[in-house]
Design a protein around this motif. Structure first.
Motif, PDB file in Angstrom:
ATOM      1  N   ASN A 260       0.829  -1.209   0.000  1.00 47.85           N
ATOM      2  CA  ASN A 260       0.000   0.000   0.000  1.00 47.85           C
ATOM      3  C   ASN A 260       0.866   1.262   0.000  1.00 47.85           C
ATOM      4  O   ASN A 260       0.566   2.243  -0.695  1.00 47.85           O
ATOM      5  N   ASP A 261       1.951   1.234   0.777  1.00 51.47           N
ATOM      6  CA  ASP A 261       2.862   2.378   0.800  1.00 51.47           C
ATOM      7  C   ASP A 261       3.488   2.588  -0.575  1.00 51.47           C
ATOM      8  O   ASP A 261       3.653   3.731  -1.029  1.00 51.47           O
ATOM      9  N   LEU A 262       3.839   1.480  -1.234  1.00 57.83           N
ATOM     10  CA  LEU A 262       4.447   1.570  -2.558  1.00 57.83           C
ATOM     11  C   LEU A 262       3.461   2.153  -3.560  1.00 57.83           C
ATOM     12  O   LEU A 262       3.831   2.963  -4.416  1.00 57.83           O
ATOM     13  N   THR A 263       2.187   1.767  -3.441  1.00 56.92           N
ATOM     14  CA  THR A 263       1.162   2.322  -4.325  1.00 56.92           C
ATOM     15  C   THR A 263       1.083   3.833  -4.183  1.00 56.92           C
ATOM     16  O   THR A 263       0.996   4.570  -5.168  1.00 56.92           O
ATOM     17  N   GLY A 264       1.134   4.317  -2.928  1.00 59.23           N
ATOM     18  CA  GLY A 264       1.067   5.747  -2.696  1.00 59.23           C
ATOM     19  C   GLY A 264       2.226   6.491  -3.320  1.00 59.23           C
ATOM     20  O   GLY A 264       2.040   7.538  -3.955  1.00 59.23           O
ATOM     21  N   SER A 265       3.436   5.959  -3.169  1.00 58.52           N
ATOM     22  CA  SER A 265       4.602   6.634  -3.731  1.00 58.52           C
ATOM     23  C   SER A 265       4.578   6.604  -5.250  1.00 58.52           C
ATOM     24  O   SER A 265       5.002   7.558  -5.916  1.00 58.52           O
ATOM     25  N   LEU A 266       4.064   5.524  -5.812  1.00 58.20           N
ATOM     26  CA  LEU A 266       3.966   5.421  -7.269  1.00 58.20           C
ATOM     27  C   LEU A 266       2.955   6.414  -7.822  1.00 58.20           C
ATOM     28  O   LEU A 266       3.177   7.020  -8.871  1.00 58.20           O
ATOM     29  N   GLN A 267       1.853   6.580  -7.116  1.00 57.54           N
ATOM     30  CA  GLN A 267       0.851   7.550  -7.559  1.00 57.54           C
ATOM     31  C   GLN A 267       1.420   8.961  -7.546  1.00 57.54           C
ATOM     32  O   GLN A 267       1.141   9.770  -8.440  1.00 57.54           O
ATOM     33  N   ASP A 268       2.243   9.257  -6.530  1.00 56.09           N
ATOM     34  CA  ASP A 268       2.878  10.571  -6.478  1.00 56.09           C
ATOM     35  C   ASP A 268       3.762  10.791  -7.695  1.00 56.09           C
ATOM     36  O   ASP A 268       3.779  11.870  -8.288  1.00 56.09           O
TER      37      ASP A 268
END
Length: 299
Positions: A260-268
């Motif tokens: 989930n954390d990786l998804t957030g950074s990727l969206q950024d």
């Protein structure tokens, strides 16, 4: 003389405001962490003595009181993931173990020399391999694809008596190969490919597929959701990859928070396409303004 003092003072005050703060843990001012052990540094065997010294500086090895140092070569590549034993290994890594729950943080300190692999790709592959709760820094003194850094990380864990699953290491290497191939051949952004892999893993964690057909449906659903068009061959490679993961019974639910954390950074990354250009322009404009300001004080 007073004018020069003013100029120097202003310069250092302004310069200190733009210096980045350190984001990775150090044992340099805290002594040796007896619980987590020493930082581990693994150098590519193909480095010359001069290059090794350069890499040590890039990885800030001297900031630690002590480190465990190893070398990775082509034979290690063959042993861990079945690669070519004659390969020249340049990519080097530093690993700082963290407490459980701290997550996995990757920093490519020489992004200009790691040409195919992004830090999000490394994160995805290492989670697949079973590497968690660590700060990992990757560096190379020459331009390389970046694939061999995984082998250095595997070597580090093995040398310290931590046995990663051989099947998971091989699949993680395959994952990295597929991700970089698709990004390069299909012209798809690295962050978008990493997001695809992450979302497929999250869907697998949620749905716990029991058959190859269910894996195929998950892959297809995520491709459609992210509006990614792949050739039939690349789509099949993804299905085969995640079918291998299913057969290995990798528990992606265990690393759900990190996914989930990786998804957030990727969206950024995806949402801020022009971010780094704006940073570069901003730094350039800052120093141009600083130069003009100093000149005005001297005149």
């Amino acid at each position: 003389m007073k004018k020069w003092v003013n100029v120097v003072t202003v310069f250092f005050v302004l310069f200190s405001l733009i210096l980045p703060s350190a984001s990775f843990a150090s044992t340099g001012d805290q002594g040796i962490n007896e619980k987590l052990g020493l930082p581990i540094v693994v150098y590519g065997a193909a480095l010359t003595d001069t290059q090794k010294t350069d890499v040590a500086e890039l990885l800030e090895v001297d900031q630690h009181d002590q480190v465990d140092e190893f070398t990775v070569n082509g034979q290690d590549l063959a042993n861990y993931i079945g690669g070519n034993p004659n390969s020249n290994m340049y990519s080097s890594v530093k690993i700082i173990h963290q407490d459980n729950g701290q997550g996995l943080a990757i920093d490519i300190v020489t992004p200009e020399n790691i040409t195919q692999v992004s830090k999000e790709m490394y994160t995805n592959a290492l989670l697949t391999a079973g590497v968690e709760n660590a700060d990992v820094l990757v560096a190379s003194s020459v331009k390389v694809s970046g694939h061999s850094a995984l082998t250095g990380i595997y070597k580090a864990y093995d040398a310290k008596g931590v046995k990663l699953d051989e099947g998971r290491m091989k699949v993680a290497s395959d994952e990295l190969d597929i991700a970089t191939d698709i990004a390069e051949e299909q012209g798809i952004d690295q962050a978008k490919i990493s997001e695809l892999l992450t979302e497929i893993k999250k869907a697998i964690a949620e749905q716990d597929p029991a058959t190859r057909e269910e894996i195929e449906q998950i892959v297809q659903d995520q491709l459609q959701s992210l509006n990614i068009e792949l050739s039939p061959e690349d789509r099949q490679r993804l299905i085969d990859l995640f079918e291998q993961m299913r057969n290995l019974n990798i528990d992606f639910d265990q690393v759900r928070n990190q996914l989930n954390d990786l998804t957030g950074s990727l969206q950024d990354l995806i949402n801020d396409d022009g971010f780094w250009n704006s940073v570069t322009n901003g730094v350039r404009d800052f120093f141009r303004s600083l130069s003009n300001f100093i000149n005005s004080l001297l005149n």
